[in-house]
Design a protein around this motif. Structure first.
Motif, PDB file in Angstrom:
ATOM      1  N   GLY A 105       0.821  -1.204   0.000  1.00 27.39           N
ATOM      2  CA  GLY A 105       0.000   0.000   0.000  1.00 27.39           C
ATOM      3  C   GLY A 105       0.856   1.256   0.000  1.00 27.39           C
ATOM      4  O   GLY A 105       0.575   2.214  -0.721  1.00 27.39           O
ATOM      5  N   THR A 106       1.909   1.261   0.812  1.00 23.11           N
ATOM      6  CA  THR A 106       2.785   2.434   0.840  1.00 23.11           C
ATOM      7  C   THR A 106       3.458   2.639  -0.499  1.00 23.11           C
ATOM      8  O   THR A 106       3.557   3.765  -0.996  1.00 23.11           O
ATOM      9  N   ALA A 107       3.898   1.522  -1.113  1.00 25.82           N
ATOM     10  CA  ALA A 107       4.528   1.646  -2.427  1.00 25.82           C
ATOM     11  C   ALA A 107       3.572   2.264  -3.416  1.00 25.82           C
ATOM     12  O   ALA A 107       3.925   3.150  -4.199  1.00 25.82           O
ATOM     13  N   ILE A 108       2.327   1.818  -3.367  1.00 23.19           N
ATOM     14  CA  ILE A 108       1.341   2.328  -4.315  1.00 23.19           C
ATOM     15  C   ILE A 108       1.045   3.787  -4.058  1.00 23.19           C
ATOM     16  O   ILE A 108       0.944   4.583  -4.985  1.00 23.19           O
ATOM     17  N   LEU A 109       0.933   4.149  -2.798  1.00 21.56           N
ATOM     18  CA  LEU A 109       0.698   5.554  -2.476  1.00 21.56           C
ATOM     19  C   LEU A 109       1.847   6.401  -2.998  1.00 21.56           C
ATOM     20  O   LEU A 109       1.639   7.453  -3.588  1.00 21.56           O
ATOM     21  N   PHE A 110       3.056   5.916  -2.754  1.00 17.22           N
ATOM     22  CA  PHE A 110       4.204   6.668  -3.259  1.00 17.22           C
ATOM     23  C   PHE A 110       4.149   6.780  -4.774  1.00 17.22           C
ATOM     24  O   PHE A 110       4.388   7.837  -5.352  1.00 17.22           O
ATOM     25  N   GLY A 111       3.806   5.667  -5.427  1.00 16.64           N
ATOM     26  CA  GLY A 111       3.734   5.681  -6.882  1.00 16.64           C
ATOM     27  C   GLY A 111       2.712   6.685  -7.389  1.00 16.64           C
ATOM     28  O   GLY A 111       2.965   7.453  -8.318  1.00 16.64           O
ATOM     29  N   THR A 112       1.531   6.706  -6.768  1.00 17.40           N
ATOM     30  CA  THR A 112       0.498   7.622  -7.250  1.00 17.40           C
ATOM     31  C   THR A 112       0.919   9.068  -7.056  1.00 17.40           C
ATOM     32  O   THR A 112       0.753   9.893  -7.949  1.00 17.40           O
ATOM     33  N   TYR A 113       1.475   9.380  -5.902  1.00 22.42           N
ATOM     34  CA  TYR A 113       1.863  10.767  -5.692  1.00 22.42           C
ATOM     35  C   TYR A 113       3.078  11.141  -6.529  1.00 22.42           C
ATOM     36  O   TYR A 113       3.254  12.295  -6.914  1.00 22.42           O
ATOM     37  N   PHE A 114       3.905  10.165  -6.811  1.00 26.15           N
ATOM     38  CA  PHE A 114       5.018  10.401  -7.723  1.00 26.15           C
ATOM     39  C   PHE A 114       4.497  10.865  -9.067  1.00 26.15           C
ATOM     40  O   PHE A 114       4.971  11.845  -9.641  1.00 26.15           O
ATOM     41  N   LEU A 115       3.484  10.157  -9.566  1.00 28.91           N
ATOM     42  CA  LEU A 115       2.875  10.545 -10.830  1.00 28.91           C
ATOM     43  C   LEU A 115       2.213  11.907 -10.721  1.00 28.91           C
ATOM     44  O   LEU A 115       2.288  12.738 -11.620  1.00 28.91           O
ATOM     45  N   SER A 137       7.107   5.097 -12.850  1.00 32.91           N
ATOM     46  CA  SER A 137       6.483   4.870 -11.543  1.00 32.91           C
ATOM     47  C   SER A 137       6.258   3.376 -11.318  1.00 32.91           C
ATOM     48  O   SER A 137       6.431   2.885 -10.206  1.00 32.91           O
ATOM     49  N   SER A 138       5.908   2.644 -12.381  1.00 33.66           N
ATOM     50  CA  SER A 138       5.729   1.200 -12.208  1.00 33.66           C
ATOM     51  C   SER A 138       7.041   0.545 -11.833  1.00 33.66           C
ATOM     52  O   SER A 138       7.063  -0.392 -11.037  1.00 33.66           O
ATOM     53  N   GLY A 139       8.133   1.063 -12.410  1.00 33.17           N
ATOM     54  CA  GLY A 139       9.445   0.520 -12.058  1.00 33.17           C
ATOM     55  C   GLY A 139       9.728   0.673 -10.577  1.00 33.17           C
ATOM     56  O   GLY A 139      10.155  -0.260  -9.902  1.00 33.17           O
ATOM     57  N   ILE A 140       9.450   1.896 -10.078  1.00 38.60           N
ATOM     58  CA  ILE A 140       9.716   2.144  -8.665  1.00 38.60           C
ATOM     59  C   ILE A 140       8.842   1.257  -7.784  1.00 38.60           C
ATOM     60  O   ILE A 140       9.305   0.620  -6.837  1.00 38.60           O
ATOM     61  N   VAL A 141       7.555   1.205  -8.145  1.00 39.86           N
ATOM     62  CA  VAL A 141       6.634   0.390  -7.350  1.00 39.86           C
ATOM     63  C   VAL A 141       7.042  -1.073  -7.436  1.00 39.86           C
ATOM     64  O   VAL A 141       7.001  -1.808  -6.447  1.00 39.86           O
ATOM     65  N   ALA A 142       7.467  -1.501  -8.631  1.00 33.58           N
ATOM     66  CA  ALA A 142       7.844  -2.903  -8.803  1.00 33.58           C
ATOM     67  C   ALA A 142       9.005  -3.267  -7.882  1.00 33.58           C
ATOM     68  O   ALA A 142       9.025  -4.357  -7.303  1.00 33.58           O
ATOM     69  N   LEU A 143       9.950  -2.334  -7.733  1.00 29.60           N
ATOM     70  CA  LEU A 143      11.088  -2.618  -6.850  1.00 29.60           C
ATOM     71  C   LEU A 143      10.607  -2.946  -5.439  1.00 29.60           C
ATOM     72  O   LEU A 143      11.031  -3.926  -4.834  1.00 29.60           O
ATOM     73  N   VAL A 144       9.694  -2.080  -4.962  1.00 27.59           N
ATOM     74  CA  VAL A 144       9.196  -2.309  -3.608  1.00 27.59           C
ATOM     75  C   VAL A 144       8.409  -3.609  -3.528  1.00 27.59           C
ATOM     76  O   VAL A 144       8.516  -4.368  -2.565  1.00 27.59           O
ATOM     77  N   LEU A 145       7.633  -3.883  -4.573  1.00 23.43           N
ATOM     78  CA  LEU A 145       6.835  -5.104  -4.553  1.00 23.43           C
ATOM     79  C   LEU A 145       7.720  -6.347  -4.580  1.00 23.43           C
ATOM     80  O   LEU A 145       7.420  -7.353  -3.937  1.00 23.43           O
TER      81      LEU A 145
END
Lengths: 856, 270
Positions: free
Chosen positions: A458-468, A508-516
């Protein structure tokens, strides 16, 4: 040849002249926006921007008031901390009485009762201020024993320990320190507010300043006027005096407090604004173009983060101040007179209003003078600043012929990202902050969810959305005035912007993917769930990027970027929270709803954007997209749902809780009728008649292969279509019942279904009410809105199967998850039927029959 | 004609404007027909019609505020005409603007570049975006870069360039994809003498290779030396158009500057 010497305007006259012209500029800008709006919409649109501003002022005032409350609580908790440092424990009045009673009676009798009280009190203290209940309980017991043995006052009530701000002068070190820290924090927040996070920093020299300084005006006057401009523009400054009012209210009469708001609040707020602007001016003058963006971004982030901290700190103010007190205890030895001086407190403990006012005004005056001096001193170094020598020279090592795939745009974006230092600062810092804020906001919700892997995801996704959310507009504004180059390429802006959106979503998917991936390593058991989250994010990220791309604006030749309308920015965030919450709480249905909503919003925004895009530089030629648009449909549906809920609430209040079913039926019915009539009228005013929604004529000139599309046949044909609709409705209804029966057999879900049915039967009149609602009102309203408006617009935008499935998914998202499959099938069938038959009537019949069958 | 004969009251009748001779219409690459452009209440172009014959250098002349920049932006599809139409090589300037951009090279009057790219990178980006082979294109224009004396600064950030250098980079950008038509908005405005000559040499060479050039300027004697055709605009309408000989013979004045002043003379404001 003039004979008399002419002198330029004096300091205050310069300030006055510039402020007056700033007001005229703002009025002129507003006027132009109104003209353009009127031109676009043919004079029929309403302007909601004033409403937005009022809401912003209100919100900012709340924050300031909350900050004042925070200061007071900080002091109280500090006082408590001081008392406890002396070895005493602060307890509730109730517990103290119990403990004192225990002294009178014999220990043996009261032990059990006392233990109960001790553990209750311990858990209360732990919850409020933190700490382990067991430890606190032990200390409490010890304190009671000490009281019994020596009679020393080891327990103190809260009222005694924390008298609050009025006892500031007599408080211990920690209390005064915490109070001053809170006050300084508020000042920090106010100083770094600035004019928001957008500023065109591409210009090395400010053309306006050059022009201004070519006049015989005092530099100080120019800078003071420049510094006063954020005060008018940023609603945060309008709320500043409220902080002073609330804080003074704790110590003085309400009347004096209100006076303080004016006499202290205004100068202090203005001083903070001036200081902030002076720092900005300093940065603009002294740093190179590529660094100043980063510096100002940092400053803006500081203002934003401190504001968020205040908001969130309110919820955990006691725990937060307790933690701060522990950390900062060593500093308590230093003097912290700031809060006391601010309030006009004297060493003997009394408060003098005049002293407070004079101190603050003097401090404000000094700050403003210092700020102006800072600006003047910086300008004396030359408006080009001293960085000219630093940043000239060749661009950093050529990134050779690196090809980033087929898209040459990607290389340009990459170069921008690594060379424009503000991009890195802002796209990392801001999402981190905002994501943490959201995680904090949802901590209550999070505590319900099991497992920690969804925290991480969830945190990764939140970060991803706000990154975008940050990267998008920043990347768009990085084009600045150089957008004309893009207009010389034989490639539409649309395709360029879509390429940008794709790039952002990839990053952003790359960043989120790393966390996932990290999460998958930590929680290998949940790997398939984490993969699902990744897939969900991929789609969501794409829709989010597409939405953000529509926020592009054009920079005027003077360097002022056009402001993005707040409505559009808000729309770009639709679905964000829903998706994140869904992931965080492992409620997949919510996450899916978030994705669907985001996609449909993206379609709506692109519909408007496509109408706007060819006229980016020619706003006078711009026309709104022809109604009914997707946006109209979505707003109408939202009003239907929200309006229904509101009216249900009112009906329940009137008819009592026992009549929930009736209330719901009434609520929905009234809402459906009202919205349908309202929308029909709205569209009619814009030249779209009712029949144009209920019928979908074949495109002019195309061969009508299907016999049922032609004009002949009339009533008989209609009847046939209606029968077809009824038959399909029957089939779907039976399928739905079968589906429900199957569900009942499944282990976990079956139980939920059975419970639901039992509840259903318990409520009186529910069946009749639902029947009326579902068979009489729902079909008409829902078909009109979801198929007549939404599907039509979506078909224009997406076309084909995507439109049918998309509108069906959107329709399903308004129903409970267990019903999604049959409802989606209903939606898809109706959409297809509408398109094929060219009439909405068969779909309505289908819906009616379906509802009747399902609810029988 | 001596200077004492320059009247203030517009002795020449603009309706005597020359129409295109019979030999030209079929070879016109740009056709502008009854174009009107208004921005809200302000009318920038009232009724503009002319044609630019292919392969010629045509000067667009007019006082400040006549509507020259607006006309260029209409040609580039950045603005949409309120009435009338503009066609380039048979394609509509607004509706077919994607196609048209392959054919036109545009230099605006104040080019601004990305603040984070060097001149070289801007050229590479533009070449790639036009779908050209980047390496080959850069090799082709290397002599041009040297000719315009940009070689030393080509690897510096484009936004640090002086005004003249920015214009030169803009011209290179315009010529990068070997367009059929070059549209230049006051290309030598602010250039020093040497650079101005370089520009005109370059324009002349490109025209000899068959490119049509349409540019606006205020320098009459340059127009006389360089252009074969001229269009004079005043307050949103065309007051004269045609080849230079036709203009001279119609108005009976030897100097283009005199023709211009007579046609665009306005009564003094009170």
């Amino acid at each position: 040849m003039k004979s008399e010497a002419r002198t330029g305007p004096g300091f205050w006259r310069t300030v006055w002249l510039l402020l007056r012209s700033a007001r005229k500029r703002a009025a002129g800008r507003r006027n132009r926006q109104q003209q353009l709006l009127g031109n676009r919409s043919g004079g029929r649109a309403t302007n909601w921007s004033g409403f937005g501003f009022v809401a912003a002022v209100f919100f900012m005032a709340l924050i300031n008031g909350a900050a004042a409350y925070f200061v007071s609580v900080a002091v109280e908790n500090g006082q408590r901390f001081d008392v406890e440092r002396q070895g005493k424990i602060v307890v509730s009045q109730n517990f103290l009485e119990v403990a004192q009673q225990a002294l009178q009676t014999s220990p043996a009798l009261t032990n059990r009762y006392l233990d109960l009280q001790v553990s209750t009190e311990a858990s209360r203290i732990a919850e409020k201020y933190g700490g382990k209940p067991a430890d606190i309980a032990a200390r409490l017991r010890e304190a009671v024993l000490t009281m019994q043995k020596t009679g020393a006052q080891a327990l103190v009530t809260r009222e005694e320990a924390s008298p609050g701000l009025t006892a500031l002068a007599k408080s211990g070190g920690v209390a005064t320190m915490l109070g001053s820290v809170a006050l300084l924090w508020w000042a920090l927040m106010l100083v770094f507010q600035g004019e928001g996070l957008e500023l065109d920093l591409q210009r090395r020299r400010h053309p306006m300043w050059e022009w201004l300084f070519s006049h015989p005006v005092p530099a100080g006057g120019v800078f003071l006027a420049e510094m006063l401009s954020p005060v008018a523009a940023n609603p945060m400054y309008w709320g500043g005096p409220l902080f002073v009012i609330v804080l003074y209210w704790f110590v003085y009469d309400p009347g004096l407090a209100l006076l303080a708001g004016v006499v202290v609040g205004i100068p202090v707020t203005v001083a903070a604004a001036c200081l902030g602007k002076a720092l900005e001016i300093g940065v603009i003058l002294r740093f190179s173009p590529r660094t100043r963006g980063a510096m100002i971004g940092l400053m803006g982030w500081l203002g934003y983060a401190s504001m968020m901290l205040f908001l969130l700190g309110l919820f955990v103010v006691d725990k937060l101040t307790g933690a701060l007190a522990k950390i900062l205890t060593p500093f308590a030895l230093l003097p912290w007179p700031w809060l006391r001086l601010f309030l006009g407190g004297k060493a003997d403990g009394t408060f003098s209003f005049t002293a407070g006012v004079l101190t603050c005004e003097w401090a404000a005056a000094v700050t403003i003078a210092a700020a102006v001096w800072l600006g003047v001193w910086g300008a004396r170094q030359g408006l080009s600043g001293t960085f000219a020598a630093v940043d000239a020279g060749p661009a950093p090592s050529r990134i050779g012929e690196t090809r980033f795939g087929r898209e040459p745009l990607y290389r340009k974006e990459f170069l921008w990202f690594i060379r424009d230092r503000s991009a890195i600062v802002q796209t990392i810092l801001i999402p981190l902050t905002v994501a943490s804020v959201q995680v904090f906001n949802l901590r209550g919700v999070l505590s319900q969810a099991q497992g920690a892997w969804n925290y991480l995801c969830g945190t990764a996704i939140l970060f991803g959305t706000y990154f975008l959310w940050v990267l998008g507009p920043k990347s768009l504004s990085s084009e600045g005035s150089a957008l004309w180059i893009a207009l010389t390429w034989p490639r539409g802006l649309e395709s360029l912007l879509k390429a940008k959106a794709w790039l952002w979503s990839l990053i952003s998917s790359g960043i989120v993917a790393l966390v996932l991936i990290y999460a998958a390593f930590q929680f290998p058991a949940e790997i398939w769930k984490i993969t699902l989250v990744g897939v969900g994010w991929f789609f969501f990220g794409r829709s989010m990027a597409e939405k953000t791309v529509t926020l592009v604006t054009v920079t005027s030749p003077s360097g002022e970027p056009e402001k993005i309308p707040w409505g559009r920015r808000a729309a770009a965030q639709l679905g964000m929270l829903t998706f994140s919450i869904g992931v965080l709480t492992q409620q997949w249905n919510i996450a899916v709803v978030g994705i669907v909503y985001s996609y449909v919003t993206a379609a709506a925004m692109w519909e408007g954007f496509r109408a706007r895009l060819p006229y980016l530089y020619d706003p006078w030629s711009e026309k709104l997209p022809p109604p009914p648009t997707l946006l109209h449909a979505m707003v109408a549906i939202s009003i239907l749902v929200e309006g229904g809920a509101v009216i249900t609430g009112i009906a329940m209040a009137v008819f009592g809780r026992d009549n929930l079913a009736v209330a719901q039926a009434i609520g929905y019915a009234v809402s459906a009728v009202a919205v349908s009539i309202g929308v029909a009228h709205f569209l009619d005013k814009r030249g779209v008649g009712l029949h144009e929604v209920w019928e979908w004529p074949a495109k002019a000139g195309t061969q009508t292969r299907h016999w049922w599309r032609g004009e002949e046949g009339g009533f008989a044909k209609l009847l046939l279509l209606l029968c077809a609709g009824a038959a399909a409705g029957l089939a779907l209804g039976l399928f739905a019942r079968g589906y429900s029966a199957i569900l009942e057999q499944l282990p976990g879900i079956g139980e939920t279904v059975r419970q639901g049915k039992a509840e259903f039967l318990k409520v009186p009149n529910l069946k009749i009410s639902y029947a009326v609602m579902a068979v009489v009102f729902a079909p008409f309203a829902e078909e009109y809105l979801f198929r007549g408006l939404l599907f039509r617009a979506l078909d224009r935008e997406w076309g084909g199967w995507r439109a049918i499935l998309g509108s069906a998914a959107f329709f399903a998202s308004y129903h409970p998850p267990l019903a999604w499959l049959p409802v989606a099938m209903l939606g898809a069938t109706n959409a297809w039927l509408f398109k094929k038959s060219g009439r909405l009537a068969p779909a309505v019949i289908l819906h009616m029959v379906y509802n009747a069958v399902v609810l029988r | 004609m001596s200077e004492s004969q320059l009247p203030c009251g517009g002795a020449l009748d603009p309706s005597m404007a020359v129409t295109e001779t019979a030999s030209q219409p079929s070879a016109a690459i740009v056709r502008i027909d009854g174009v009107k452009k208004s921005f809200g209440y302000k009318v920038a172009l009232k009724n503009v019609s002319f044609a630019v014959p292919s392969g010629q250098i045509c000067g667009l002349l007019g006082p400040n505020g006549a509507g020259k920049t607006t006309l260029f932006r209409l040609l580039m599809g950045i603005l949409k005409a309120t009435e009338g139409n503009l066609t380039i090589d048979g394609r509509d300037a607004f509706d077919d603007r994607m196609e048209v951009k392959r054919l036109i090279g545009f230099l605006p009057d104040e080019p601004v570049f990305y603040s984070y790219l060097s001149g070289h990178e801007v050229l590479e980006l533009s070449a790639a975006m036009h779908g050209l082979d980047v390496a080959a294109t850069m090799k082709r224009i290397a002599p041009l870069i040297a000719k315009l004396r940009l070689l030393q600064d080509i690897n510096n950030y484009a936004e640090d360039y002086s005004r003249g250098m920015k214009k030169k980079l803009g011209l290179l950008l315009a010529m990068l994809h070997e367009p059929k038509l070059l549209v230049l908005d006051e290309p030598t405005n602010g250039l020093d003498v040497e650079s101005t000559h370089l520009f005109y040499d370059l324009i002349f060479e490109t025209a000899e290779q068959g490119t049509t050039v349409l540019f606006s300027t205020h320098l009459m004697d340059h127009v006389t030396k360089l252009c074969s055709h001229a269009v004079i605009i005043n307050e949103g309408t065309v007051v004269a158009k045609g080849s230079l000989e036709e203009l001279r013979s119609t108005f009976g004045l030897a100097s283009l500057e005199e023709i211009f002043l007579q046609l665009t003379a306005r009564p003094p404001q009170t």
